[in-house]
Scaffold this motif. Structure first.
Motif, mmCIF file in Angstrom:
data_model
loop_
_atom_site.group_PDB
_atom_site.id
_atom_site.type_symbol
_atom_site.label_atom_id
_atom_site.label_comp_id
_atom_site.label_asym_id
_atom_site.label_seq_id
_atom_site.Cartn_x
_atom_site.Cartn_y
_atom_site.Cartn_z
ATOM 1 N N LEU A 60 -34.418 -17.072 -66.712
ATOM 2 C CA LEU A 60 -32.968 -16.930 -66.704
ATOM 3 C C LEU A 60 -32.445 -16.653 -65.300
ATOM 4 O O LEU A 60 -33.056 -15.893 -64.546
ATOM 5 N N PRO A 61 -31.294 -17.254 -64.967
ATOM 6 C CA PRO A 61 -30.676 -16.907 -63.686
ATOM 7 C C PRO A 61 -30.154 -15.475 -63.749
ATOM 8 O O PRO A 61 -29.870 -14.960 -64.839
ATOM 9 N N CYS A 62 -30.054 -14.842 -62.630
ATOM 10 C CA CYS A 62 -29.497 -13.486 -62.500
ATOM 11 C C CYS A 62 -30.431 -12.390 -62.973
ATOM 12 O O CYS A 62 -30.062 -11.216 -62.974
ATOM 13 N N VAL A 63 -31.640 -12.729 -63.392
ATOM 14 C CA VAL A 63 -32.638 -11.720 -63.757
ATOM 15 C C VAL A 63 -33.518 -11.482 -62.535
ATOM 16 O O VAL A 63 -34.128 -12.404 -62.006
ATOM 17 N N ASN A 64 -33.542 -10.226 -62.081
ATOM 18 C CA ASN A 64 -34.332 -9.882 -60.903
ATOM 19 C C ASN A 64 -35.763 -9.501 -61.253
ATOM 20 O O ASN A 64 -36.687 -9.859 -60.557
ATOM 21 N N GLN A 65 -35.899 -8.751 -62.337
ATOM 22 C CA GLN A 65 -37.222 -8.279 -62.750
ATOM 23 C C GLN A 65 -37.199 -8.054 -64.252
ATOM 24 O O GLN A 65 -36.164 -7.673 -64.813
ATOM 25 N N ALA A 66 -38.329 -8.270 -64.879
ATOM 26 C CA ALA A 66 -38.448 -8.014 -66.320
ATOM 27 C C ALA A 66 -39.850 -7.501 -66.612
ATOM 28 O O ALA A 66 -40.820 -7.911 -65.970
ATOM 29 N N ASP A 67 -39.924 -6.587 -67.556
ATOM 30 C CA ASP A 67 -41.200 -6.068 -68.036
ATOM 31 C C ASP A 67 -41.152 -6.071 -69.554
ATOM 32 O O ASP A 67 -40.133 -5.700 -70.148
ATOM 33 N N VAL A 68 -42.250 -6.491 -70.162
ATOM 34 C CA VAL A 68 -42.345 -6.543 -71.620
ATOM 35 C C VAL A 68 -43.435 -5.571 -72.051
ATOM 36 O O VAL A 68 -44.526 -5.551 -71.481
ATOM 37 N N TYR A 69 -43.104 -4.740 -73.044
ATOM 38 C CA TYR A 69 -44.035 -3.730 -73.552
ATOM 39 C C TYR A 69 -44.316 -4.032 -75.022
ATOM 40 O O TYR A 69 -43.518 -3.681 -75.899
ATOM 41 N N LEU A 70 -45.422 -4.699 -75.265
ATOM 42 C CA LEU A 70 -45.766 -5.131 -76.612
ATOM 43 C C LEU A 70 -45.921 -3.941 -77.567
ATOM 44 O O LEU A 70 -45.404 -3.972 -78.685
ATOM 45 N N ALA A 71 -46.603 -2.888 -77.135
ATOM 46 C CA ALA A 71 -46.853 -1.747 -78.021
ATOM 47 C C ALA A 71 -45.563 -1.112 -78.531
ATOM 48 O O ALA A 71 -45.485 -0.670 -79.673
ATOM 49 N N GLU A 72 -44.535 -1.088 -77.684
ATOM 50 C CA GLU A 72 -43.249 -0.516 -78.091
ATOM 51 C C GLU A 72 -42.286 -1.565 -78.635
ATOM 52 O O GLU A 72 -41.197 -1.222 -79.084
ATOM 53 N N ARG A 105 -44.763 -9.389 -81.965
ATOM 54 C CA ARG A 105 -45.917 -8.729 -82.583
ATOM 55 C C ARG A 105 -47.256 -9.041 -81.909
ATOM 56 O O ARG A 105 -48.213 -8.301 -82.086
ATOM 57 N N THR A 106 -47.332 -10.141 -81.169
ATOM 58 C CA THR A 106 -48.604 -10.541 -80.560
ATOM 59 C C THR A 106 -48.438 -10.702 -79.055
ATOM 60 O O THR A 106 -47.317 -10.745 -78.535
ATOM 61 N N GLN A 107 -49.561 -10.830 -78.369
ATOM 62 C CA GLN A 107 -49.503 -11.072 -76.923
ATOM 63 C C GLN A 107 -48.828 -12.402 -76.623
ATOM 64 O O GLN A 107 -48.112 -12.531 -75.639
ATOM 65 N N ASP A 108 -49.015 -13.388 -77.494
ATOM 66 C CA ASP A 108 -48.330 -14.670 -77.312
ATOM 67 C C ASP A 108 -46.815 -14.490 -77.384
ATOM 68 O O ASP A 108 -46.072 -15.104 -76.613
ATOM 69 N N ASP A 109 -46.359 -13.641 -78.313
ATOM 70 C CA ASP A 109 -44.929 -13.340 -78.394
ATOM 71 C C ASP A 109 -44.447 -12.680 -77.104
ATOM 72 O O ASP A 109 -43.404 -13.044 -76.557
ATOM 73 N N ALA A 110 -45.196 -11.698 -76.630
ATOM 74 C CA ALA A 110 -44.813 -10.991 -75.403
ATOM 75 C C ALA A 110 -44.762 -11.953 -74.219
ATOM 76 O O ALA A 110 -43.839 -11.892 -73.398
ATOM 77 N N ASP A 111 -45.734 -12.846 -74.148
ATOM 78 C CA ASP A 111 -45.742 -13.842 -73.071
ATOM 79 C C ASP A 111 -44.531 -14.759 -73.174
ATOM 80 O O ASP A 111 -43.916 -15.097 -72.149
ATOM 81 N N ALA A 112 -44.171 -15.163 -74.376
ATOM 82 C CA ALA A 112 -43.020 -16.045 -74.572
ATOM 83 C C ALA A 112 -41.720 -15.344 -74.178
ATOM 84 O O ALA A 112 -40.844 -15.946 -73.547
ATOM 85 N N VAL A 113 -41.590 -14.067 -74.539
ATOM 86 C CA VAL A 113 -40.402 -13.299 -74.162
ATOM 87 C C VAL A 113 -40.327 -13.179 -72.637
ATOM 88 O O VAL A 113 -39.268 -13.393 -72.036
ATOM 89 N N MET A 114 -41.440 -12.850 -72.002
ATOM 90 C CA MET A 114 -41.464 -12.726 -70.540
ATOM 91 C C MET A 114 -41.100 -14.053 -69.884
ATOM 92 O O MET A 114 -40.296 -14.089 -68.943
ATOM 93 N N PHE A 115 -41.650 -15.146 -70.373
ATOM 94 C CA PHE A 115 -41.341 -16.468 -69.821
ATOM 95 C C PHE A 115 -39.847 -16.748 -69.936
ATOM 96 O O PHE A 115 -39.219 -17.219 -68.994
ATOM 97 N N GLU A 116 -39.275 -16.456 -71.094
ATOM 98 C CA GLU A 116 -37.847 -16.694 -71.314
ATOM 99 C C GLU A 116 -37.005 -15.871 -70.351
ATOM 100 O O GLU A 116 -36.056 -16.375 -69.750
ATOM 101 N N LEU A 117 -37.343 -14.611 -70.185
ATOM 102 C CA LEU A 117 -36.563 -13.739 -69.307
ATOM 103 C C LEU A 117 -36.681 -14.161 -67.848
ATOM 104 O O LEU A 117 -35.689 -14.175 -67.119
ATOM 105 N N GLN A 118 -37.889 -14.497 -67.412
ATOM 106 C CA GLN A 118 -38.096 -14.886 -66.020
ATOM 107 C C GLN A 118 -37.402 -16.203 -65.686
ATOM 108 O O GLN A 118 -37.108 -16.465 -64.531
#
Length: 71
Positions: A27-39, A12-25
């Motif tokens: 992880l092994p085997c993840v090449n790229q990730a994008d987080v869209y807070l509005a959606e 719900r917040t930019q802090d949440d989006a940042d935390a999700v992005m940090f978690e995804l980045q």
């Protein structure tokens, strides 16, 4: 390269989006990730060595329930 999009209703917040992005980045085997807070979604390009269920489990461990979008 497989691509998976998740709906993350608790992001719900930019802090949440940042935390999700940090978690995804982190992880092994993840090449790229994008987080869209509005959606409240996250798009991940990853190798076949990691399943969408594993990505969702990692997000859940970080406190963000995620469902594969379109599933």
């Amino acid at each position: 390269m497989p691509e998976t999009t998740f709906h993350i209703p608790t992001m719900r917040t930019q802090d949440d989006a940042d935390a999700v992005m940090f978690e995804l980045q982190d992880l092994p085997c993840v090449n790229q990730a994008d987080v869209y807070l509005a959606e409240r979604t996250a798009w991940i390009s990853h190798t076949a060595m990691i399943a969408p269920e594993d990505l969702a489990a990692a997000l859940a461990e970080a406190g963000y329930e995620a469902q594969v979008q379109g599933a």
